[in-house]
Scaffold this motif. Structure first.
Motif, PDB file in Angstrom:
ATOM      1  N   MET A  83       0.842  -1.197   0.000  1.00 40.31           N
ATOM      2  CA  MET A  83       0.000   0.000   0.000  1.00 40.31           C
ATOM      3  C   MET A  83       0.874   1.243   0.000  1.00 40.31           C
ATOM      4  SD  MET A  83      -2.945  -1.182   2.722  1.00 40.31           S
ATOM      5  CE  MET A  83      -1.771  -1.913   3.870  1.00 40.31           C
ATOM      6  N   GLU A  84       0.410   2.267  -0.705  1.00 34.47           N
ATOM      7  CA  GLU A  84       1.163   3.517  -0.791  1.00 34.47           C
ATOM      8  C   GLU A  84       0.733   4.481   0.309  1.00 34.47           C
ATOM      9  OE1 GLU A  84       1.963   5.500  -4.576  1.00 34.47           O
ATOM     10  OE2 GLU A  84       0.867   3.880  -5.554  1.00 34.47           O
ATOM     11  N   HIS A  85       1.696   5.096   0.952  1.00 34.21           N
ATOM     12  CA  HIS A  85       1.438   6.180   1.898  1.00 34.21           C
ATOM     13  C   HIS A  85       2.750   6.915   2.121  1.00 34.21           C
ATOM     14  CE1 HIS A  85       0.380   8.404   5.563  1.00 34.21           C
ATOM     15  NE2 HIS A  85      -0.861   8.268   5.136  1.00 34.21           N
ATOM     16  N   ALA A  86       2.652   8.221   2.316  1.00 32.42           N
ATOM     17  CA  ALA A  86       3.866   9.022   2.509  1.00 32.42           C
ATOM     18  C   ALA A  86       4.694   8.542   3.689  1.00 32.42           C
ATOM     19  CB  ALA A  86       3.494  10.493   2.680  1.00 32.42           C
ATOM     20  N   SER A  87       4.053   7.942   4.684  1.00 41.95           N
ATOM     21  CA  SER A  87       4.802   7.462   5.858  1.00 41.95           C
ATOM     22  C   SER A  87       5.816   6.392   5.475  1.00 41.95           C
ATOM     23  CB  SER A  87       3.844   6.916   6.918  1.00 41.95           C
ATOM     24  OG  SER A  87       3.114   5.813   6.424  1.00 41.95           O
ATOM     25  N   ASN A  88       5.631   5.736   4.321  1.00 41.71           N
ATOM     26  CA  ASN A  88       6.610   4.739   3.872  1.00 41.71           C
ATOM     27  C   ASN A  88       7.995   5.346   3.665  1.00 41.71           C
ATOM     28  OD1 ASN A  88       4.498   2.936   3.836  1.00 41.71           O
ATOM     29  ND2 ASN A  88       4.367   2.769   1.623  1.00 41.71           N
ATOM     30  N   LEU A  89       8.043   6.657   3.404  1.00 39.70           N
ATOM     31  CA  LEU A  89       9.319   7.316   3.124  1.00 39.70           C
ATOM     32  C   LEU A  89      10.082   7.714   4.386  1.00 39.70           C
ATOM     33  CD1 LEU A  89       8.129   9.659   0.229  1.00 39.70           C
ATOM     34  CD2 LEU A  89       9.286   7.446   0.029  1.00 39.70           C
ATOM     35  N   GLY A  90       9.394   7.755   5.532  1.00 47.25           N
ATOM     36  CA  GLY A  90      10.005   8.257   6.757  1.00 47.25           C
ATOM     37  C   GLY A  90      11.244   7.492   7.171  1.00 47.25           C
ATOM     38  N   ALA A  91      11.127   6.167   7.250  1.00 49.08           N
ATOM     39  CA  ALA A  91      12.263   5.358   7.687  1.00 49.08           C
ATOM     40  C   ALA A  91      13.385   5.376   6.655  1.00 49.08           C
ATOM     41  CB  ALA A  91      11.812   3.918   7.952  1.00 49.08           C
ATOM     42  N   LEU A  92      13.032   5.485   5.375  1.00 50.32           N
ATOM     43  CA  LEU A  92      14.042   5.539   4.319  1.00 50.32           C
ATOM     44  C   LEU A  92      14.892   6.802   4.443  1.00 50.32           C
ATOM     45  CD1 LEU A  92      11.771   4.383   1.367  1.00 50.32           C
ATOM     46  CD2 LEU A  92      13.448   2.992   2.602  1.00 50.32           C
ATOM     47  N   ILE A  93      14.233   7.931   4.667  1.00 52.44           N
ATOM     48  CA  ILE A  93      14.941   9.200   4.848  1.00 52.44           C
ATOM     49  C   ILE A  93      15.763   9.160   6.137  1.00 52.44           C
ATOM     50  CG2 ILE A  93      14.626  11.680   5.285  1.00 52.44           C
ATOM     51  CD1 ILE A  93      12.142  11.519   3.453  1.00 52.44           C
ATOM     52  N   ALA A  94      15.152   8.661   7.210  1.00 48.77           N
ATOM     53  CA  ALA A  94      15.837   8.624   8.510  1.00 48.77           C
ATOM     54  C   ALA A  94      17.106   7.805   8.446  1.00 48.77           C
ATOM     55  CB  ALA A  94      14.891   8.063   9.573  1.00 48.77           C
ATOM     56  N   ASP A  95      17.046   6.648   7.777  1.00 50.69           N
ATOM     57  CA  ASP A  95      18.227   5.785   7.761  1.00 50.69           C
ATOM     58  C   ASP A  95      19.356   6.378   6.932  1.00 50.69           C
ATOM     59  OD1 ASP A  95      19.352   3.136   8.568  1.00 50.69           O
ATOM     60  OD2 ASP A  95      19.525   2.920   6.397  1.00 50.69           O
ATOM     61  N   GLU A  96      19.040   7.030   5.817  1.00 52.15           N
ATOM     62  CA  GLU A  96      20.107   7.648   5.021  1.00 52.15           C
ATOM     63  C   GLU A  96      20.809   8.744   5.824  1.00 52.15           C
ATOM     64  OE1 GLU A  96      20.796  10.201   0.922  1.00 52.15           O
ATOM     65  OE2 GLU A  96      19.182   8.721   0.979  1.00 52.15           O
ATOM     66  N   LEU A  97      20.018   9.560   6.527  1.00 47.56           N
ATOM     67  CA  LEU A  97      20.619  10.603   7.362  1.00 47.56           C
ATOM     68  C   LEU A  97      21.430   9.991   8.498  1.00 47.56           C
ATOM     69  CD1 LEU A  97      17.634  13.129   7.605  1.00 47.56           C
ATOM     70  CD2 LEU A  97      19.736  13.405   6.291  1.00 47.56           C
ATOM     71  N   ALA A  98      20.927   8.926   9.097  1.00 50.96           N
ATOM     72  CA  ALA A  98      21.614   8.287  10.226  1.00 50.96           C
ATOM     73  C   ALA A  98      22.951   7.700   9.796  1.00 50.96           C
ATOM     74  CB  ALA A  98      20.732   7.199  10.821  1.00 50.96           C
ATOM     75  N   GLN A  99      22.995   7.149   8.593  1.00 52.07           N
ATOM     76  CA  GLN A  99      24.267   6.609   8.117  1.00 52.07           C
ATOM     77  C   GLN A  99      25.301   7.716   7.939  1.00 52.07           C
ATOM     78  OE1 GLN A  99      24.213   3.642   4.989  1.00 52.07           O
ATOM     79  NE2 GLN A  99      22.088   3.109   5.442  1.00 52.07           N
ATOM     80  N   GLU A 100      24.850   8.877   7.457  1.00 52.55           N
ATOM     81  CA  GLU A 100      25.773  10.007   7.291  1.00 52.55           C
ATOM     82  C   GLU A 100      26.240  10.543   8.646  1.00 52.55           C
ATOM     83  OE1 GLU A 100      24.022  13.007   4.863  1.00 52.55           O
ATOM     84  OE2 GLU A 100      23.684  11.662   3.161  1.00 52.55           O
ATOM     85  N   MET A 101      25.327  10.529   9.643  1.00 54.81           N
ATOM     86  CA  MET A 101      25.643  11.105  10.949  1.00 54.81           C
ATOM     87  C   MET A 101      26.153  10.064  11.941  1.00 54.81           C
ATOM     88  SD  MET A 101      22.423  13.733  11.258  1.00 54.81           S
ATOM     89  CE  MET A 101      22.091  14.913   9.950  1.00 54.81           C
ATOM     90  N   LYS A 102      26.206   8.792  11.480  1.00 56.78           N
ATOM     91  CA  LYS A 102      26.747   7.698  12.297  1.00 56.78           C
ATOM     92  C   LYS A 102      26.015   7.560  13.634  1.00 56.78           C
ATOM     93  CE  LYS A 102      31.344   7.635  10.209  1.00 56.78           C
ATOM     94  NZ  LYS A 102      30.882   8.296   8.988  1.00 56.78           N
ATOM     95  N   CYS A 103      24.693   7.474  13.538  1.00 54.36           N
ATOM     96  CA  CYS A 103      23.863   7.252  14.724  1.00 54.36           C
ATOM     97  C   CYS A 103      22.787   6.226  14.371  1.00 54.36           C
ATOM     98  CB  CYS A 103      23.239   8.570  15.203  1.00 54.36           C
ATOM     99  SG  CYS A 103      21.994   9.254  14.096  1.00 54.36           S
ATOM    100  N   PRO A 104      22.140   5.619  15.357  1.00 54.54           N
ATOM    101  CA  PRO A 104      21.098   4.634  15.059  1.00 54.54           C
ATOM    102  C   PRO A 104      19.831   5.290  14.530  1.00 54.54           C
ATOM    103  CG  PRO A 104      21.266   4.991  17.423  1.00 54.54           C
ATOM    104  CD  PRO A 104      22.399   5.744  16.803  1.00 54.54           C
ATOM    105  N   SER A 105      19.062   4.528  13.758  1.00 55.71           N
ATOM    106  CA  SER A 105      17.764   5.006  13.256  1.00 55.71           C
ATOM    107  C   SER A 105      16.682   4.008  13.640  1.00 55.71           C
ATOM    108  CB  SER A 105      17.810   5.187  11.740  1.00 55.71           C
ATOM    109  OG  SER A 105      18.135   3.970  11.093  1.00 55.71           O
ATOM    110  N   PHE A 106      15.510   4.532  13.995  1.00 57.97           N
ATOM    111  CA  PHE A 106      14.414   3.708  14.487  1.00 57.97           C
ATOM    112  C   PHE A 106      13.090   4.138  13.861  1.00 57.97           C
ATOM    113  CE2 PHE A 106      17.355   4.435  18.134  1.00 57.97           C
ATOM    114  CZ  PHE A 106      17.852   3.145  18.267  1.00 57.97           C
ATOM    115  N   PHE A 107      12.086   3.265  13.995  1.00 58.57           N
ATOM    116  CA  PHE A 107      10.686   3.657  13.838  1.00 58.57           C
ATOM    117  C   PHE A 107       9.917   3.008  14.985  1.00 58.57           C
ATOM    118  CE2 PHE A 107      10.870  -0.341  11.512  1.00 58.57           C
ATOM    119  CZ  PHE A 107       9.669  -0.974  11.827  1.00 58.57           C
ATOM    120  N   ALA A 108       8.719   3.497  15.250  1.00 58.24           N
ATOM    121  CA  ALA A 108       7.974   2.989  16.402  1.00 58.24           C
ATOM    122  C   ALA A 108       6.482   2.961  16.139  1.00 58.24           C
ATOM    123  CB  ALA A 108       8.257   3.847  17.643  1.00 58.24           C
TER     124      ALA A 108
END
Length: 364
Positions: A99-124
């Motif tokens: 199913m399509e929803h904008a929330s699908n992009l949240g974890a994708l964006i978060a993880d790319e930023l987290a890899q650059e900043m060297k910190c963990p990424s989560f969803f809940a």
């Protein structure tokens, strides 16, 4: 602890920074319809939304190291509630979500930023949080099982907030939570698990400002084969162009309530009919809790309407004490989940393990 929170919605992306429990910066990026119109699939918006997130962070001088980044969970496979680390399996299932929803992009964006900043990424507590009792899944058609899709993040957040207010643990309580917004979900929380809830997205439970809710099955089948609507148009009637919008041409409950309060009979009837369906769902969740609820929690945008809340109270006040938490605080709820992990107060779940375990349990 510095925590970055990312929450994509249909026409906006909310971004916030928390220092421990305190929000120190927040911005809602509005995405005009004409800009989104060029994208035919939600996945195509990834670079567009990432660019905007980076822009607002840079403008605010916040491109720094965070202790964690957390995002709203998307339409993944059914899993129990909790905090999950974003990994390759999570990203794969989001890119290939049913199913399509904008929330699908949240974890994708978060993880790319987290890899650059060297910190963990989560969803809940994603909307697909699934803790249903087995008996709650069964329908009269073997090919169709009931699905858990609801406002899990806010419903669980207000439950914990209420438990804190009365100085008890959420896991000690039986609660009925009605999230009443553009979509409406009414969930039964038994000792920390959501054992039953209506599918708030795809046509079950109360009708809402924009969703049809439960429809008499034979009449819906007749409408599907009448030739009047296409497959996509029927889906839009169930979610997006149904409910109050179909009847009144608007989803603005506050405006509808003003007309109703002024004596407009049509507005009165339709608003009371919607609230009546919410009340009936609360009654159903009371049964799901074996006739015992410590409280009924009312939340979501419609909970700001005194007119609507007064109607609902008259229907359900004999069931259990009523507590109102108007609106929602998804950003704060996400930040508190990340903070709980960083402090060692909450454990981190493995998505693939919980997904596969849930699938096995459903088919046993």
């Amino acid at each position: 602890m510095k925590i970055l929170v990312i929450n994509p919605g249909s026409t906006s992306t909310k971004v916030a920074v928390y220092e421990n429990e305190l929000p120190v910066w927040c911005e809602s990026i509005y995405h005009p319809a004409e800009e989104l119109a060029v994208y035919h699939h939600i996945n195509e918006q990834y670079d567009y939304r990432m660019k905007h997130v980076l822009h607002v962070l840079k403008r605010a001088g916040l491109l720094l190291t965070f202790d964690a980044i957390i995002a709203r969970g998307g339409l993944l496979k059914p899993i129990p509630g909790g905090v999950y680390r974003i990994d390759e399996q999570v990203k794969h299932d989001l890119w290939h979500a049913d199913m399509e929803h904008a929330s699908n992009l949240g974890a994708l964006i978060a993880d790319e930023l987290a890899q650059e900043m060297k910190c963990p990424s989560f969803f809940a507590d994603p909307v697909v949080t699934d803790e249903l009792r087995d008996i709650a899944r069964i329908t009269g058609i073997p090919e169709i099982s009931r699905i858990s899709i609801f406002h899990a993040l806010n419903s669980r957040a207000v439950s914990r907030r209420y438990a804190c207010q009365i100085k008890k643990a959420y896991e000690e309580l039986d609660l009925i939570v009605a999230h009443i917004g553009g979509g409406i979900s009414v969930s039964a929380h038994h000792r920390g698990r959501v054992v039953d809830v209506n599918n708030a997205l795809n046509g079950e439970g109360p009708f809402s400002p924009e969703r049809a809710g439960t429809i008499p099955a034979r009449q819906l089948v007749d409408l599907c084969f009448s030739g009047k609507y296409s497959y996509q148009e029927i889906r839009k009637l169930l979610n997006g162009k149904g409910g109050l919008l179909a009847h009144l041409g608007t989803t603005d409950v506050q405006t509808i309530a003003r007309w109703a309060h002024a004596g407009n009979k049509k507005h009165q009837l339709l608003l009371e009919a919607m609230i009546y369906t919410v009340a009936k769902q609360i009654g159903a969740m009371h049964v799901a809790l074996h006739g015992h609820a410590d409280a009924i929690l009312l939340t979501g945008g419609v909970a700001y309407s005194n007119y609507c809340m007064s109607i609902l109270k008259r229907w359900v006040e004999r069931i259990a004490p009523i507590v109102i938490f108007p609106g929602e605080d998804e950003m704060g709820a996400l930040a508190m989940n990340a903070l709980g992990v960083l402090r060692g107060e909450l454990s981190v779940r493995n998505y693939a393990y919980e997904r596969d375990k849930n699938q096995v349990r459903q088919y046993e």
